[in-house]
Design a protein around this motif. Structure first.
Motif, mmCIF file in Angstrom:
data_model
loop_
_atom_site.group_PDB
_atom_site.id
_atom_site.type_symbol
_atom_site.label_atom_id
_atom_site.label_comp_id
_atom_site.label_asym_id
_atom_site.label_seq_id
_atom_site.Cartn_x
_atom_site.Cartn_y
_atom_site.Cartn_z
ATOM 1 N N VAL A 28 -24.709 -31.982 -58.726
ATOM 2 C CA VAL A 28 -23.557 -30.993 -58.883
ATOM 3 C C VAL A 28 -22.871 -30.193 -57.793
ATOM 4 N N GLU A 29 -23.727 -29.873 -56.908
ATOM 5 C CA GLU A 29 -23.432 -29.211 -55.677
ATOM 6 C C GLU A 29 -24.439 -29.353 -54.681
ATOM 7 N N TYR A 30 -24.037 -29.417 -53.330
ATOM 8 C CA TYR A 30 -24.846 -29.842 -52.216
ATOM 9 C C TYR A 30 -24.032 -28.890 -51.180
ATOM 10 N N GLY A 31 -24.897 -28.817 -49.901
ATOM 11 C CA GLY A 31 -24.408 -28.246 -48.668
ATOM 12 C C GLY A 31 -24.977 -27.448 -48.266
ATOM 13 N N ILE A 32 -24.417 -26.548 -47.355
ATOM 14 C CA ILE A 32 -24.889 -25.330 -46.654
ATOM 15 C C ILE A 32 -24.797 -24.196 -47.517
ATOM 16 N N GLU A 41 -25.813 -19.954 -53.305
ATOM 17 C CA GLU A 41 -24.344 -19.840 -53.132
ATOM 18 C C GLU A 41 -24.164 -20.900 -52.025
ATOM 19 N N PHE A 42 -23.224 -21.759 -52.355
ATOM 20 C CA PHE A 42 -22.681 -22.881 -51.584
ATOM 21 C C PHE A 42 -21.470 -22.135 -50.662
ATOM 22 N N VAL A 43 -21.554 -22.477 -49.255
ATOM 23 C CA VAL A 43 -20.368 -22.046 -48.492
ATOM 24 C C VAL A 43 -19.965 -23.133 -47.868
ATOM 25 N N GLN A 44 -20.482 -24.479 -47.829
ATOM 26 C CA GLN A 44 -19.728 -25.460 -47.265
ATOM 27 C C GLN A 44 -20.424 -26.825 -48.009
ATOM 28 N N LYS A 45 -19.542 -27.545 -48.607
ATOM 29 C CA LYS A 45 -19.993 -28.998 -48.923
ATOM 30 C C LYS A 45 -20.180 -30.215 -47.813
ATOM 31 N N GLY A 54 -32.611 -20.395 -39.276
ATOM 32 C CA GLY A 54 -32.142 -19.463 -39.923
ATOM 33 C C GLY A 54 -30.966 -20.314 -40.993
ATOM 34 N N LEU A 55 -30.660 -21.444 -40.841
ATOM 35 C CA LEU A 55 -29.710 -22.236 -41.889
ATOM 36 C C LEU A 55 -30.244 -22.740 -42.845
ATOM 37 N N ARG A 56 -29.765 -22.522 -44.269
ATOM 38 C CA ARG A 56 -30.195 -22.950 -45.378
ATOM 39 C C ARG A 56 -29.308 -24.115 -45.912
ATOM 40 N N PHE A 57 -30.008 -24.951 -46.370
ATOM 41 C CA PHE A 57 -29.258 -25.965 -47.007
ATOM 42 C C PHE A 57 -29.983 -26.582 -48.306
#
Length: 150
Positions: A28-32, A41-45, A54-57
């Motif tokens: 239902v949600e994916y991305g950065i 908390e999704f900030v970019q799909k 440090g990047l989370r996906f």
């Protein structure tokens, strides 16, 4: 006596199985994700993930038809990624981990992903996440880790 009630008992069991349904899931949600740990908390799909320390996906999925015991269902998380070599020389290309999820009325929400914490993890390639149960794969989500600007 039992033979007389067997057809009715079979009908009740079948109706119960149909009501619950086969286990299934959908992303239902994916991305950065934002940098804070905890609730995602999704900030970019996107399924293209820049290789940056440090990047989370990750992703979240809705699961249905789960077989729960005391409100909890057992799942498996399988992750496959490009071959990574740790500083001590140990190579890895993924992991399998048992997980549990809270189930209400046969339904649950699953969220998972990864954070690039080490320089040696910054290798281009596909990251494949599979969430399953004893019946098989419920959800598959793939990400392409890419060098920035490419």
């Amino acid at each position: 006596m039992i033979a007389r009630f067997a057809p009715h008992l079979l009908a009740l069991v079948s109706a119960s199985a149909l009501a619950q349904g086969s286990p299934s899931g959908r992303v239902v949600e994916y991305g950065i994700l934002s940098g804070a740990e905890g609730k995602p908390e999704f900030v970019q799909k996107t399924s293209r993930i820049p290789l940056r320390k440090g990047l989370r996906f990750g992703f979240c999925a809705e699961l249905e038809g789960l077989d729960a015991v005391n409100g909890v269902a057992g799942l498996s998380e399988q992750v496959r990624h490009p071959l990574l070599t740790q500083p001590n020389g140990i190579e890895t290309n993924g992991w399998n981990v048992p997980r549990t999820v809270q189930v209400v009325n046969g339904r649950a929400r699953w969220c998972g992903g990864h954070t690039f914490r080490e320089e040696w993890e910054l290798v281009p390639g596909t990251w494949r996440f599979v969430i399953g149960d004893s019946a098989g794969d419920l959800v598959v989500q793939e990400f392409k880790a890419v060098r920035e600007g490419k």
